[in-house]
Design a protein around this motif. Structure first.
Motif, PDB file in Angstrom:
ATOM      1  N   PHE A   1       7.821   4.535 -10.251  1.00  0.00           N
ATOM      2  CA  PHE A   1       7.868   3.314  -9.866  1.00  0.00           C
ATOM      3  C   PHE A   1       6.665   2.914  -8.626  1.00  0.00           C
ATOM      4  O   PHE A   1       6.253   1.543  -8.884  1.00  0.00           O
ATOM      5  N   LEU A   2       6.557   3.597  -7.726  1.00  0.00           N
ATOM      6  CA  LEU A   2       5.367   3.369  -6.915  1.00  0.00           C
ATOM      7  C   LEU A   2       3.936   3.224  -7.799  1.00  0.00           C
ATOM      8  O   LEU A   2       3.294   2.284  -7.355  1.00  0.00           O
ATOM      9  N   LEU A   3       3.880   4.188  -8.765  1.00  0.00           N
ATOM     10  CA  LEU A   3       2.548   3.734  -9.739  1.00  0.00           C
ATOM     11  C   LEU A   3       2.513   2.555 -10.305  1.00  0.00           C
ATOM     12  O   LEU A   3       1.593   1.914 -10.365  1.00  0.00           O
ATOM     13  N   GLU A   4       3.753   2.145 -10.717  1.00  0.00           N
ATOM     14  CA  GLU A   4       4.058   0.706 -11.437  1.00  0.00           C
ATOM     15  C   GLU A   4       3.787  -0.464 -10.392  1.00  0.00           C
ATOM     16  O   GLU A   4       2.819  -1.381 -10.504  1.00  0.00           O
ATOM     17  N   VAL A   5       4.205  -0.476  -9.023  1.00  0.00           N
ATOM     18  CA  VAL A   5       4.071  -1.306  -8.182  1.00  0.00           C
ATOM     19  C   VAL A   5       2.589  -1.461  -7.722  1.00  0.00           C
ATOM     20  O   VAL A   5       2.022  -2.596  -7.488  1.00  0.00           O
ATOM     21  N   LEU A   6       2.041  -0.302  -7.541  1.00  0.00           N
ATOM     22  CA  LEU A   6       0.547  -0.314  -6.934  1.00  0.00           C
ATOM     23  C   LEU A   6      -0.261  -0.539  -7.753  1.00  0.00           C
ATOM     24  O   LEU A   6      -1.525  -0.524  -7.555  1.00  0.00           O
ATOM     25  N   ARG A   7       0.079  -0.982  -9.318  1.00  0.00           N
ATOM     26  CA  ARG A   7      -1.106  -1.131 -10.100  1.00  0.00           C
ATOM     27  C   ARG A   7      -1.269  -2.590  -9.697  1.00  0.00           C
ATOM     28  O   ARG A   7      -2.302  -3.066 -10.109  1.00  0.00           O
ATOM     29  N   ARG A   8      -0.459  -3.370  -9.247  1.00  0.00           N
ATOM     30  CA  ARG A   8      -0.524  -5.019  -8.892  1.00  0.00           C
ATOM     31  C   ARG A   8      -0.196  -5.043  -7.287  1.00  0.00           C
ATOM     32  O   ARG A   8       0.894  -5.627  -7.091  1.00  0.00           O
TER      33      ARG A   8
ATOM     34  N   VAL B   1       0.983  -1.133   0.030  1.00  0.00           N
ATOM     35  CA  VAL B   1       0.074  -0.020  -0.040  1.00  0.00           C
ATOM     36  C   VAL B   1       0.817   1.237  -0.107  1.00  0.00           C
ATOM     37  O   VAL B   1       2.182   1.011   0.377  1.00  0.00           O
ATOM     38  N   PRO B   2       0.435   2.517  -0.297  1.00  0.00           N
ATOM     39  CA  PRO B   2       1.218   3.814  -0.551  1.00  0.00           C
ATOM     40  C   PRO B   2       1.429   4.113   0.946  1.00  0.00           C
ATOM     41  O   PRO B   2       0.925   4.917   1.402  1.00  0.00           O
ATOM     42  N   ARG B   3       2.336   3.588   1.552  1.00  0.00           N
ATOM     43  CA  ARG B   3       2.546   3.925   3.020  1.00  0.00           C
ATOM     44  C   ARG B   3       3.392   5.342   2.993  1.00  0.00           C
ATOM     45  O   ARG B   3       3.986   5.930   2.074  1.00  0.00           O
ATOM     46  N   ASN B   4       3.264   6.178   4.002  1.00  0.00           N
ATOM     47  CA  ASN B   4       3.992   7.593   3.943  1.00  0.00           C
ATOM     48  C   ASN B   4       5.324   7.738   3.928  1.00  0.00           C
ATOM     49  O   ASN B   4       5.631   8.545   3.094  1.00  0.00           O
ATOM     50  N   TRP B   5       6.097   6.792   4.179  1.00  0.00           N
ATOM     51  CA  TRP B   5       7.510   6.788   4.322  1.00  0.00           C
ATOM     52  C   TRP B   5       8.066   6.520   2.626  1.00  0.00           C
ATOM     53  O   TRP B   5       8.671   7.254   2.165  1.00  0.00           O
TER      54      TRP B   5
END
Length: 553
Positions: free
Chosen positions: A516-523, A493-497
Motif C-alpha cells: 500500500f505504501l508503494l502504491e500511495v507513494l507512486r502518486r 512522504v515515507p515517514r518513519n512511523w
C-alpha cells in the motif's frame, strides 16, 4: 537460464540484443525469455577472479571482483515489486514478479543469459576518516540491460552473499532495512529526487541473520531479504579514491575515461579539458540532487564518500529519514552522535565530498586542469545555496529569485522550527488556502500544522504580509500559486512511523502495508482516500517522535 556459478562463459558471448517494443502488448510475459546485454560494458574493466571470494581480501589492480551470488535459503516469498520499474525499465509484465523464475532470480539462484556477476571495489571517507577498502560487501551487479527506450541499466542484488569486500560481515540484509530501501527508492523517484530504483524484494521465512539493531549488545536473529536495485551504474567517489590511495594511477585514468565515455556522452571525449568538464558536471549533479533533498526534508544519514554517486543519484538508503516537525539539525542516524550529516549540513557535506573527489582525481590531472578545478571549487557554495533557495521558492509558488529572498525563506523556516510545524504538511496546507486565510484561526482550524503558525501572532502576520507582497512583485495569481505548489509539495512522504508499521506487519508475513505504501507513494502529490483514513497526512503518532535508525541492517 543457468546457475549463478556459471559466470565466465558470458564473456565469450557477443550476441546482440534487439530492443523490445515499449507498449504493454510487447512486454516480456515469461521471465525465461528475458536476457542481459552481453557482454556488459563493465567487462572491459579489470575484474579480479580470486576463487576465494568469501574471504576479505585487499584486492589490487581491479575495479570489480568476479563473485557468484549465495542464494538465501528457506521458503522464499515475494514481499513486493515496483510495477513501474518492471514495466518502464526492465520491459517486464508486472505479473512476471509472481513467477518462480523471477523469485529465484531475485534470490540469487539463477542468472539470465548474458549476465556477469561481480562486486564493485571502492574505498571511502566514513564520518570524515579514511576507511580504506570498502566495496560491495553484500551486493552483486548481475549484468546490464538495454531496454526498449535504449537506456542501459545495471541490475544489482543487495543481501545476496559474501564477497571479498564483506570485511567479516555475513553478506546479508534483513527485512526491515530492505523494506526501507525498497520504499524509499521508489518514493524518491516519484517525488522527483534523482535516485537509484528498486524493482522487487524477497524474504526468507528462516531467521538466520544475527543483528544488533540498536548496538545495545542484544543481538537477535532476523530474516534475510534481498532487494533488486537498478541504476545506470554504481560508481561512487570512493571508486576513484581507492585507486588513488593504492597508487593505481593507470587504472584510475582508465576508470575515469570509461565512466566519461559510457555515462557522460555529452562530454567531448577527445577534449583536453574532459576531466575538468566531468568534475564540474558531477559536482553540479550532486548539488542539484541535495537541493531536492532539502525541499522534501529528506536526510540521507550517511553521506560518506562511498555513498556519493558519480551520476548524482541518491544511493544506499540506510538510516535515512524525512523530517516530521521541522528541525534544521535533524539527524536520523543513531551512529551520527556529532550530527555530521544533519539535515542542514547536507549541502556543505556534499561539497566536502566533492573536494575529496578532486583529490582522488589529482594524479591524472595536469597543472592547468588542477588550476581550473581549484578555481571552480569556491563557486560551489554559492551554487548550492542558490539551488536550495530556488527549491524553497518553488515550494512557496514563486519562480524568480529576488533580493531579500534568503531572509524571507529563512524567517519562514525559523518560525516553523519554533512552532514545531510539520515540514511536509505545512507546505501542502499553504497551497490549500488563500494567503488572507493564513492568519484566520477559523480558516486554519482544520489545517493542523499551519494552525501552529497562525498562533504566532504578529510575527506570522508580518511574514504573511511579506509573502503577499512577494507574490505581487512577481505577478503570481492565486490560481498560479496553487497550481505551482500542488506540483512540488507532496501530500505524502515515507515517514518513519509508516515504514515502522509496515515492517512490523511484514515480519508476520503480512505485506499489505508495504504494498500500500508503494502504491500511495507512486502518486505522492495526489490525495488518497484510504491513505487519509490511515492518517498519512495527519499528525504523526507521538510514539514516532525521536525515532532513529542505526546502520545495522
Amino acid at each position: 537460464m543457468k546457475r549463478a556459478l556459471c559466470l565466465c562463459a558470458v564473456l565469450l558471448d557477443s550476441r546482440k540484443i534487439v530492443p523490445m517494443a515499449s507498449n504493454l502488448q510487447n512486454l516480456v510475459n515469461n521471465f525465461k525469455d528475458w536476457k542481459f546485454k552481453s557482454p556488459p560494458s563493465y567487462a572491459s574493466l579489470p575484474i579480479d577472479s580470486n576463487p576465494d571470494y568469501t574471504t576479505p581480501t585487499a584486492v589490487k589492480n581491479a575495479v570489480f571482483s568476479l563473485v557468484p551470488t549465495q542464494p538465501i535459503s528457506g521458503n522464499i516469498r515475494l514481499v513486493c515489486a515496483s510495477e513501474d520499474a518492471l514495466k518502464d525499465i526492465l520491459d517486464l509484465n508486472p505479473d512476471v514478479a509472481e513467477s518462480q523464475e523471477f523469485i529465484d532470480f531475485i534470490t540469487g539462484k539463477i542468472l539470465p543469459e548474458g549476465g556477469l556477476c561481480v562486486s564493485h571495489r571502492y574505498g571511502g571517507y566514513q564520518f570524515g576518516f579514511w576507511a580504506d577498502q570498502l566495496g560491495d560487501g553484500r551486493a552483486h551487479v548481475l549484468g546490464e540491460y538495454i531496454n526498449s527506450k535504449g537506456e542501459s541499466w545495471q541490475l544489482q542484488l543487495k543481501g545476496s552473499g559474501e564477497t571479498p569486500y564483506s570485511r567479516f560481515g555475513d553478506g546479508r540484509a534483513v527485512l526491515r532495512s530492505s523494506i526501507r530501501e525498497m520504499v524509499a527508492s521508489e518514493a524518491c523517484y516519484f517525488l522527483g529526487v534523482p535516485t537509484t530504483r528498486a524493482a522487487a524484494l524477497v524474504v526468507s521465512d528462516e531467521k538466520s541473520v544475527w543483528r544488533d539493531k540498536n548496538y545495545s549488545g542484544m543481538t537477535k536473529q532476523e530474516r534475510a531479504a534481498v532487494v533488486l536495485r537498478l541504476a545506470p551504474c554504481w560508481y561512487r567517489i570512493g571508486s576513484l579514491e581507492i585507486l588513488t590511495m593504492r597508487k593505481e594511477h593507470e587504472l584510475l585514468k582508465k576508470l575515469c575515461d570509461f565512466i566519461i565515455k559510457e555515462h557522460f556522452p555529452e562530454i567531448d571525449y577527445e577534449s583536453e579539458d574532459k576531466y575538468v568538464t566531468w568534475f564540474k558536471r558531477v559536482a553540479h549533479k550532486n548539488l542539484d540532487m541535495v537541493a531536492t533533498w532539502q525541499g522534501f526534508g529528506f536526510t540521507h544519514g550517511v553521506l560518506n564518500t562511498d555513498n556519493i554517486s558519480l551520476l548524482g543519484l541518491t544511493i544506499d538508503y540506510g538510516p535515512y529519514g524525512f523530517i516530521d516537525h521541522y528541525y534544521q539539525f535533524y539527524v536520523p542516524n543513531t551512529s551520527d552522535d556529532g550530527g555530521r550529516y544533519a539535515f542542514n549540513k547536507q549541502p556543505t557535506i556534499l561539497i566536502w565530498n566533492l573536494e575529496k573527489m578532486y583529490k582522488a582525481m589529482a594524479p591524472i590531472l595536469t597543472d592547468a586542469q588542477k588550476q581550473q578545478i581549484e578555481e571552480f571549487l569556491p563557486t560551489l557554495n554559492d551554487y548550492v545555496e542558490r539551488k536550495v533557495l530556488e527549491t524553497y521558492l518553488r515550494k512557496l509558488g514563486l519562480h524568480q529569485c529576488q533580493d531579500g529572498d534568503e531572509k524571507f525563506v529563512h524567517a519562514f523556516l525559523e518560525l516553523m522550527q519554533q512552532k514545531m510545524a510539520d515540514f511536509t504538511a505545512t507546505f501542502k496546507q499553504l497551497g490549500e488556502l488563500n494567503p488572507q486565510e493564513f492568519i484566520d484561526k477559523n480558516s486554519t482550524e482544520n489545517k493542523w500544522s499551519l494552525n501552529k503558525l497562525a498562533d504566532s501572532g504578529e510575527t506570522w502576520k508580518n511574514w504573511v504580509q511579506k509573502y503577499e507582497q512577494r507574490l505581487a512583485s512577481e505577478g503570481v495569481t492565486e490560481e498560479e500559486r496553487r497550481a505551482r505548489m500542488s506540483t512540488v509539495n507532496p501530500a505524502y512522504v515515507p515517514r518513519n512511523w509508516m515504514l515502522q508499521e509496515a515492517i512490523a506487519d511484514a515480519e508476520n508475513d503480512d505485506f499489505k502495508k508495504v504494498k500500500f505504501l508503494l502504491e500511495v507513494l507512486r502518486r505522492p502529490f495526489e490525495v488518497n482516500e484510504e491513505a487519509e483514513k490511515q492518517g498519512f497526512s495527519s499528525p504523526p503518532p507521538t510514539w514516532s517522535y525521536g525515532l532513529k535508525l542505526s546502520c545495522s541492517s
